[in-house]
Scaffold this active site. Structure first.
Site, short mmCIF file in Angstrom:
data_model
loop_
_atom_site.label_atom_id
_atom_site.label_comp_id
_atom_site.label_asym_id
_atom_site.label_seq_id
_atom_site.Cartn_x
_atom_site.Cartn_y
_atom_site.Cartn_z
N SER A 113 -9.83 1.56 2.80
CA SER A 113 -8.94 2.34 1.95
C SER A 113 -7.89 1.50 1.23
CB SER A 113 -8.24 3.40 2.80
OG SER A 113 -7.35 2.80 3.72
N SER A 129 -9.88 -0.83 7.00
CA SER A 129 -9.29 -0.60 5.68
C SER A 129 -8.57 -1.79 5.06
CB SER A 129 -8.32 0.58 5.74
OG SER A 129 -9.05 1.78 5.75
N LYS A 164 0.85 -1.21 0.00
CA LYS A 164 0.00 0.00 0.00
C LYS A 164 0.87 1.25 0.00
CE LYS A 164 -4.01 1.87 2.59
NZ LYS A 164 -4.87 1.64 3.77
#
Lengths: 482, 475
Positions: free
Chosen positions: A155, A179, A80
């Site tokens: 996210s 997330s 990420k």
């Protein structure tokens, strides 16, 4: 698509060891796949092809010399874009950090490197982790590989989509209020938010430090346990990291669940849950019951306040953490200013997206003198209450079972008009962050529109091995991962 | 307008940079100076994703400061964030202790001409220093982050001082204490000991305090005193004229000794303090506090009491000796080598301290040489003026005073017969002195003493000689 891309990380490890293919071949296969499909999916912000191939070659060399760093040496991963990678762009999907190259790597990334795992690139996300659909990226929307008209969740949407689209065998995301777990469930993957402090946060660009953890997103439970075992551990760089020894979290996978007490907190089975998601959770309950667990309804009374407390605490912390992005030393600096105050204002006005600004304002307000007691302090009170409720529940139950999200992945644009509607989707995930307990999200069949549906397992602090053990039972009954 | 009708109330906040090897939350060097931006890393630069790791030495030093000022040490204290934007603050928040300081409720005794007074210490907390802005000539401002993250303690006094003399005495005492426990070099010119003064004025006898102003840029004790005196006059004049004092932060200007408005308190930031989520609370066990307190260096009051009771030194001299740690340390090093401690104290206080201030003399005269000199003087083997001259010589060269005395025959002359003979001769050669003396001009005796003394090369025992001369003149 090459057949080998369908395999999980553990199978790659076996094949690399057996010499069926090299790390370079494997890495090139993923890079080709990214080239071919990511234009549509949008999981990657940065692909570090040259570095990945160089690392793969080095891994092949090590293996040739009998000096492999571990069983996963040579297996690729994607990370990420809010997890720092030395020398590689780390943008947090924000215009603010569009050019930011960190001079150091996150501890979790260093641990990957020490295990010989190589990074393919950096994954799309909601800007600074704020959002639940990866529609808040400053660069692009990530699409759900199961239906590209739908969101991948967020996210860590890029993380889940990359795994589901066979662009990476596994990935590292971060979970502040679901997330990792929610996008995993939207994309049919497995996601873990570990006990607070299990994984060092050093190098994770902070959104809400008291809540978040770096977490693995994988094709199946075993890969997830293995990846967590690699990244978890005490770190002198993170004062909140737990001083517990390294663990093999996969050790209990394969054990049965006979006699385990499973609770289903009725407050987490709200009216807005879709039929498909409801059926998935009931099916998981049935699987566990059939396997000899006792499944009963229970109560987590403070759950209904957890979401509000989460938004106050996370926004308050975010307002402080994101204050450093002032354009002075790095990141977006405005050309549009007269004096330092105006420079701050225009740099931040230009650099941050709408949702980030909304949270900063919310958090600033909640911490302001005159409002602190009413908002922040009250939220901390709720936090203690939620912790206590969980502690009481875990005297009677080993595991709690709930949905991850009220629905399967929704259509792109469907929820962007009403932010609070989007926020309510986090209801089932945030209690675990508020309480600092581990929570695993894993697929359990299909919900509406043929989209994957997920379930969540929560356990008391440090019970990750138990969660994996129970998760594996559900996964096996469902026909097992991959 | 006069000081009699108005009184001032003063409270002082002192920032002390702790003398740890590394910074408070990272392993960068915390020493002063260095090429700009060479002593920083992702942590003290506040780069995204970096986290603070607390330096245990800073905690120990803060506890020592608390013990030295009679504070209660908190078994549990925690860090908070103070949020504000400023280019020298890379995280846009300062990590400090707001709600739970590590030490609180102590006091420091000061001595002024008005006597002894106890000044309350409200709290001591730990925090990090900010970077330094360097304003260039061309309107450009540069930032040096070397200082960023250097550990500080802030010592907050109660508003217990009512004169600039008391404020100065408090600052001196506090600085001496910090030097005694060795947690800081307390160099005001390098900013390792900095003070902000809060001062308000009210009519004598009023119970409510006046509105206070905060004075900054006080780079020496003298400036602090001047600023307080100026600010007292300024505020008094405003009240006299029927005006109202505004809560302000004011800057002292060294060049004209006045204070100038920096900002109004109303326009100050809302710092939005909240608990620092990246750090765990500081938990101190009783054992740990006990260990630190057992290892505390002896403090000035303890030393003073010892000088008075064991060495027979006057309270006044003892106070002078301990007012500066380096002086006290030097005195003790010498005192271990001579039984004549009062003589030693005199040599240091009335002679040596005139040569040079502070710790300069320790490097010039070795304790063994000074102790030997004190012994020679104490045993009356040499007289006071010889002792004084020898001190000067020792300053120049590292020679044993005993060796000099022997080589140059500097021993005091106590021979009554010889001194009497010299006296009779001197009186005979100076009949006018005798007649003056007889006429009641007792000063005339001094000229006889002087003449004999110079005959002996300055070596006569002065009090013996004086007795002999007076006895002969009185005959």
């Amino acid at each position: 698509m090459k057949e080998l891309l369908k395999r999980d990380a553990a199978s790659h490890a076996v094949s690399l060891r057996a010499g069926e293919y090299s790390s370079e071949e494997l890495t090139r296969a993923y890079l080709e796949r990214i080239e071919e499909s990511d234009g549509e999916i949008g999981a990657f912000i940065t692909v570090t092809a040259d570095k990945a191939i160089a690392s793969a070659k080095a891994s092949d060399m090590r293996r040739l010399e009998g000096k492999a760093l571990g069983i996963f040496d040579g297996v690729p991963i994607a990370v990420k874009d809010n997890i720092c990678t030395r020398g590689t762009l780390t943008t947090c999907a924000s215009k603010m950090l569009a050019d930011y190259i960190p001079p150091y790597s996150a501890t979790a990334v260093e641990r990957l490197e020490r295990a010989g795992i190589l990074v393919l690139g950096k994954l799309n996300m909601d800007e600074f982790g704020m959002g639940a659909s990866t529609e808040n990226s400053a660069f692009k929307i990530t699409r759900n590989p199961y239906d590209t008209s739908r969101v991948a969740g967020g996210s860590s949407g890029g993380c889940a989509a990359a795994v589901a689209a066979f662009e990476a065998p596994w990935s590292l995301g971060s979970d502040t209020g679901g997330s990792v777990r929610q996008p995993a469930s939207f994309c049919g993957a497995v996601g873990m938010k570990s006990t607070y402090g299990r994984v060092s946060r050093s190098g994770l660009v902070a959104f809400a430090p008291s809540l978040e953890q770096i977490g693995p997103i994988t094709k199946n439970v075993r890969d997830n346990a293995n990846l967590l075992s690699i990244i978890a551990g005490a770190d002198v760089k993170d004062a909140t990291s737990l001083n517990v020894g390294d663990e093999d979290f996969s050790r209990d996978i394969g054990r049965d669940v006979r006699g385990l007490r499973v609770g289903m907190p009725r407050e987490l089975f709200t009216e807005n849950i879709s039929d498909g998601v409801g059926r998935a959770v009931m099916r998981a309950a049935k699987i566990l019951e059939d396997a000899g667990a006792e499944v009963t309804e229970c109560s987590l009374p403070s759950a209904e306040y957890a979401l509000a407390a989460y938004y106050v605490i996370s926004s308050a912390e975010a307002s402080s953490n994101l204050a450093r992005f002032d354009g002075v030393r790095y990141g977006h600096g405005s050309n549009n200013f007269d004096g330092i105050d105006e420079f701050y204002k225009s740099s931040r006005a230009e650099g941050f997206g709408t949702e980030v600004k909304r949270r900063i304002m919310l958090g600033t307000f909640a911490l302001s003198s005159g409002y602190y007691d009413e908002y922040y302090k009250k939220a901390l009170g709720v936090r203690s209450l939620v912790k206590r409720d969980f502690e009481k529940l875990f005297e009677k139950y080993d595991i709690l079972l709930s949905p991850v999200s009220p629905s399967v992945a929704y259509r792109i644009g469907e929820k962007t008009k009403n932010p609070t509607d989007m926020y309510t989707g986090d209801l089932f995930c945030v209690p675990a962050n508020i309480a600092g307990i581990p929570a695993l999200s894993l697929p359990c069949g299909t919900g509406e529109y043929g989209m994957p549906a997920g379930v969540q397992l929560m356990g008391k602090r440090l019970s990750e091995s138990l969660l994996y053990r129970v998760g594996a039972v559900i996964e096996d009954a469902e026909g097992g991962g991959v | 307008m006069s000081g009699r009708e108005y009184e001032m109330t003063v409270g002082i906040e002192v920032h002390v940079e702790l003398d740890t090897k590394t910074k408070i939350f990272c392993s960068c060097s915390s020493s002063f100076g260095g090429e700009p931006n060479t002593r920083c890393c992702p942590v003290c630069m506040g780069l995204p994703g970096s986290l603070p790791a607390l330096n245990a030495q800073a905690v120990e030093y803060a506890v020592m400061a608390g013990l030295a000022t009679g504070c209660k040490i908190s078994r549990r204290s925690a860090f908070d964030r103070k949020n504000y934007f400023y280019p020298d603050l890379p995280k846009a928040y300062q990590i400090t202790q707001y709600n739970t300081p590590i030490c609180k409720d102590g006091s420091v005794d000061i001595e002024t001409e008005q006597g002894r007074k106890s000044i309350g210490i409200t709290r001591i907390h730990i925090e990090e220093d900010a970077g330094k802005l360097i304003h260039g000539g061309d309107g450009m401002t540069l930032i040096d982050f070397n200082r960023c993250g250097v550990p500080l303690i802030e010592i907050v006094s109660a508003p217990d001082m009512s004169s600039s003399e008391e404020a100065k005495a408090y600052l001196k005492k506090l600085r001496a204490l910090m030097l005694y426990i060795g947690i800081s070099d307390c160099k005001m010119n390098e900013g390792s000991f900095r003070c902000d003064v809060n001062i308000s004025v009210r009519r004598a006898g009023d119970s409510a305090l006046g509105v206070k102003t905060e004075l900054k840029n006080l780079n020496s004790f003298t400036f602090a005193k001047k600023a307080i005196d100026y600010e007292f006059e300024r505020q008094t004049a405003i009240i006299e004229a029927g005006g109202r004092i505004e809560a302000q932060t004011r800057r002292f200007e060294e060049s004209d000794g006045k204070t100038y408005l920096m900002r109004s308190k109303e326009s100050e930031n809302d710092y939005r303090y909240f608990p620092e989520p990246d750090l765990l609370p500081i938990e101190l066990s009783e054992n740990m506090i006990k260990r630190i307190s057992e290892n505390m260096p002896r403090l000035p009051d303890e030393r003073k009491a010892e000088y008075i009771s064991s060495y027979g030194i006057s309270t006044y001299d003892a106070e002078l000796l301990v007012s500066d740690k380096s002086v006290s340390d030097y005195f003790e090093a010498c005192a271990a080598l001579t039984p004549y401690r009062k003589t030693l104290a005199n040599l240091i206080l009335s002679e040596l301290m005139r040569f040079v201030e502070g710790d300069g003399f320790a490097s010039h005269i070795s304790p063994s040489n000074l102790a030997e000199l004190a012994t020679l003087a104490g045993e009356e083997a040499i007289n006071a003026s010889v002792a004084k001259k020898l001190l000067r010589r020792l300053w120049e060269s590292d020679e044993s005073p005993l060796a000099i005395v022997e080589r140059e025959n500097l021993r005091q002359i106590n021979d009554v017969v010889w001194l009497t003979n010299l006296t009779l001769k001197a009186i005979a050669e100076n009949p006018k002195a005798l007649s003056d003396y007889k006429a009641g001009k007792t000063v005339a005796a001094k000229s006889i003493i002087g003449k004999v003394m110079s005959k002996t090369g300055g070596l006569a025992n002065p009090s013996l000689l004086s007795d002999i001369v007076l006895a002969e003149l009185d005959k």
